[in-house]
Motif scaffolding. Structure first.
Motif, PDB file in Angstrom:
ATOM      1  N   ARG A  10     -21.817   4.987 -60.750  1.00 17.79           N
ATOM      2  CA  ARG A  10     -21.917   4.581 -59.340  1.00 17.79           C
ATOM      3  C   ARG A  10     -21.778   5.824 -58.487  1.00 17.79           C
ATOM      4  NH1 ARG A  10     -19.015   3.105 -54.839  1.00 17.79           N
ATOM      5  NH2 ARG A  10     -16.908   3.113 -55.717  1.00 17.79           N
ATOM      6  N   LYS A  11     -22.832   6.173 -57.800  1.00 16.15           N
ATOM      7  CA  LYS A  11     -22.843   7.404 -57.028  1.00 16.15           C
ATOM      8  C   LYS A  11     -22.098   7.225 -55.703  1.00 16.15           C
ATOM      9  CE  LYS A  11     -25.490   9.759 -59.889  1.00 16.15           C
ATOM     10  NZ  LYS A  11     -25.526   8.819 -61.034  1.00 16.15           N
ATOM     11  N   PRO A  12     -21.295   8.205 -55.314  1.00 16.16           N
ATOM     12  CA  PRO A  12     -20.655   8.154 -53.997  1.00 16.16           C
ATOM     13  C   PRO A  12     -21.692   8.162 -52.870  1.00 16.16           C
ATOM     14  CG  PRO A  12     -19.604   9.797 -55.404  1.00 16.16           C
ATOM     15  CD  PRO A  12     -20.856   9.371 -56.099  1.00 16.16           C
ATOM     16  N   GLU A  13     -21.352   7.561 -51.773  1.00 15.07           N
ATOM     17  CA  GLU A  13     -22.242   7.524 -50.614  1.00 15.07           C
ATOM     18  C   GLU A  13     -22.006   8.754 -49.749  1.00 15.07           C
ATOM     19  OE1 GLU A  13     -21.886   3.809 -48.570  1.00 15.07           O
ATOM     20  OE2 GLU A  13     -22.154   2.624 -50.410  1.00 15.07           O
ATOM     21  N   TRP A  14     -22.948   9.667 -49.754  1.00  9.93           N
ATOM     22  CA  TRP A  14     -22.838  10.905 -48.980  1.00  9.93           C
ATOM     23  C   TRP A  14     -23.699  10.889 -47.720  1.00  9.93           C
ATOM     24  CZ3 TRP A  14     -27.659  12.621 -48.317  1.00  9.93           C
ATOM     25  CH2 TRP A  14     -28.625  12.300 -49.300  1.00  9.93           C
ATOM     26  N   GLN A  15     -24.616   9.929 -47.627  1.00 11.86           N
ATOM     27  CA  GLN A  15     -25.630   9.966 -46.588  1.00 11.86           C
ATOM     28  C   GLN A  15     -25.016   9.826 -45.191  1.00 11.86           C
ATOM     29  OE1 GLN A  15     -25.402   7.881 -49.132  1.00 11.86           O
ATOM     30  NE2 GLN A  15     -27.278   7.869 -50.348  1.00 11.86           N
ATOM     31  N   PRO A  16     -25.363  10.727 -44.251  1.00 12.14           N
ATOM     32  CA  PRO A  16     -24.902  10.554 -42.868  1.00 12.14           C
ATOM     33  C   PRO A  16     -25.349   9.204 -42.311  1.00 12.14           C
ATOM     34  CG  PRO A  16     -25.846  12.739 -43.176  1.00 12.14           C
ATOM     35  CD  PRO A  16     -26.175  11.957 -44.414  1.00 12.14           C
ATOM     36  N   ARG A  17     -24.524   8.615 -41.489  1.00 14.82           N
ATOM     37  CA  ARG A  17     -24.771   7.253 -41.022  1.00 14.82           C
ATOM     38  C   ARG A  17     -25.444   7.178 -39.663  1.00 14.82           C
ATOM     39  NH1 ARG A  17     -19.660   3.442 -42.646  1.00 14.82           N
ATOM     40  NH2 ARG A  17     -19.973   3.486 -44.911  1.00 14.82           N
ATOM     41  N   TYR A  18     -25.684   8.338 -39.029  1.00 16.70           N
ATOM     42  CA  TYR A  18     -26.286   8.286 -37.699  1.00 16.70           C
ATOM     43  C   TYR A  18     -27.107   9.553 -37.472  1.00 16.70           C
ATOM     44  CZ  TYR A  18     -21.962  10.914 -37.057  1.00 16.70           C
ATOM     45  OH  TYR A  18     -20.905  11.792 -37.213  1.00 16.70           O
ATOM     46  N   PRO A 243     -17.274  12.421 -41.053  1.00 21.77           N
ATOM     47  CA  PRO A 243     -17.241  12.499 -39.593  1.00 21.77           C
ATOM     48  C   PRO A 243     -15.923  13.006 -39.030  1.00 21.77           C
ATOM     49  CG  PRO A 243     -18.330  10.481 -40.269  1.00 21.77           C
ATOM     50  CD  PRO A 243     -17.703  11.081 -41.502  1.00 21.77           C
ATOM     51  N   ALA A 244     -14.814  12.803 -39.756  1.00 21.36           N
ATOM     52  CA  ALA A 244     -13.532  13.332 -39.291  1.00 21.36           C
ATOM     53  C   ALA A 244     -13.547  14.857 -39.312  1.00 21.36           C
ATOM     54  CB  ALA A 244     -12.396  12.790 -40.156  1.00 21.36           C
ATOM     55  N   PHE A 245     -14.134  15.441 -40.364  1.00 19.51           N
ATOM     56  CA  PHE A 245     -14.256  16.897 -40.422  1.00 19.51           C
ATOM     57  C   PHE A 245     -15.178  17.411 -39.329  1.00 19.51           C
ATOM     58  CE2 PHE A 245     -12.664  16.047 -44.690  1.00 19.51           C
ATOM     59  CZ  PHE A 245     -11.778  17.086 -44.874  1.00 19.51           C
ATOM     60  N   LEU A 246     -16.284  16.708 -39.091  1.00 20.16           N
ATOM     61  CA  LEU A 246     -17.200  17.115 -38.028  1.00 20.16           C
ATOM     62  C   LEU A 246     -16.511  17.075 -36.669  1.00 20.16           C
ATOM     63  CD1 LEU A 246     -20.022  17.811 -36.905  1.00 20.16           C
ATOM     64  CD2 LEU A 246     -20.473  15.333 -36.835  1.00 20.16           C
ATOM     65  N   PHE A 247     -15.817  16.000 -36.384  1.00 23.27           N
ATOM     66  CA  PHE A 247     -15.131  15.859 -35.102  1.00 23.27           C
ATOM     67  C   PHE A 247     -14.170  17.023 -34.846  1.00 23.27           C
ATOM     68  CE2 PHE A 247     -11.251  14.239 -32.954  1.00 23.27           C
ATOM     69  CZ  PHE A 247     -11.770  14.019 -31.697  1.00 23.27           C
ATOM     70  N   LEU A 248     -13.392  17.379 -35.861  1.00 22.80           N
ATOM     71  CA  LEU A 248     -12.408  18.443 -35.684  1.00 22.80           C
ATOM     72  C   LEU A 248     -13.040  19.832 -35.663  1.00 22.80           C
ATOM     73  CD1 LEU A 248      -9.543  17.080 -37.963  1.00 22.80           C
ATOM     74  CD2 LEU A 248      -9.619  17.099 -35.455  1.00 22.80           C
TER      75      LEU A 248
END
Length: 271
Positions: A10-18, A243-248
């Protein structure tokens, strides 16, 4: 350890959501542990937002090449660097290669780490203890030291700590100890650099589906219901943390320094 994402059923979901909005346009980010998991999701999201990305990884060449390809598909540029950041000289080489390729460094996103489960403290060998601290906290010192002369006003550092720093984890004693060190390092480095206009913050994920846990980071018998004890009743996905890393890292968090964000499925912990 830490395992290949390509090998997971089961592959982790890495795809950006927006869609991207240019929040990292013109920026260069070093992202450690960016070959897979949270690091991959963060690298691709940063690329979508306009950043050029240096992908640091330990040995998973196939995963790193895939992350590079995904960043380039977002219209950005990326380089890969195979290294052991628990060695000071490798951290220096990572910074040198990034500067050679892109000419600047605007963000350090420090996600790389490892964990080894042990049911009894006496099972933790001196070699394991040393290795866990080298990978998880020494590496952050080494990369930050190497990059510091090249970080200008407006630069950001975002470190990956963990919910285990706040809750503890009985079978992850050495790992949890490093995460406590990372939080203290984040807050202390923030105080040292804030007058120079460099912001330092951290992210403390809860259980996230990455190669780290199923590839030896947790006992096999713990994986059947792993993550279901969160209030949301499930483990998180890497693209719920990125997104938490992007925000910071971007100007959206311009009034935040020395802080920790908690994408952990609803568990309330002290900040």
């Amino acid at each position: 350890m830490p395992g290949h994402e390509s090998a997971l059923d089961r592959k982790p979901e890495w795809q950006p959501r927006y869609p991207g909005s240019g929040r990292m346009k013109g920026k260069v980010a070093i992202i450690t542990g960016a070959d897979s998991g949270i690091g991959r999701a963060t690298a691709v999201l940063f690329a979508r937002e306009g950043a050029k990305v240096a992908i640091a990884y330990l040995e998973e060449d196939d995963d790193a090449a895939k992350t590079k390809e995904l960043c380039e598909q977002e219209g950005s540029e990326a380089i890969t660097f195979r290294c052991d950041l628990g060695r000071k000289e490798d951290a220096g080489k990572l910074v040198e290669k990034t500067l050679d390729a892109f000419g600047q460094i605007d963000s350090l996103i420090q996600i790389a780490g490892e964990q080894h489960p042990d049911y009894d403290i006496t099972d933790i060998t001196p070699e394991q203890l040393q290795r866990t601290f080298q990978s998880n906290i020494y590496s952050m010192f080494y990369v930050a030291q190497a990059a510091r002369p090249h970080l200008k006003r407006g630069a950001t550092i975002v470190n990956c700590t963990s919910i285990t720093m706040y809750q503890g984890a009985p079978i992850l004693l050495d790992y949890s100890a490093t995460k406590g060190a990372i939080t203290a390092f984040t807050r202390s480095l923030s105080g040292q650099l804030i007058d120079d206009g460099i912001r330092v913050n951290a992210v403390a994920p809860g259980p996230i589906w990455t190669p780290l846990n199923p590839c030896g980071g947790m006992p096999e018998e713990e994986m059947d219901d792993w993550g279901t004890d969160t209030p949301m009743g499930r483990a998180g996905e890497p693209n719920e943390v990125a997104p938490a890393f992007l925000f910071l890292a971007c100007e959206d968090s311009s009034y935040m320094a020395g802080q920790v964000l908690h994408p952990n499925g609803g568990t309330v912990v002290g900040s």
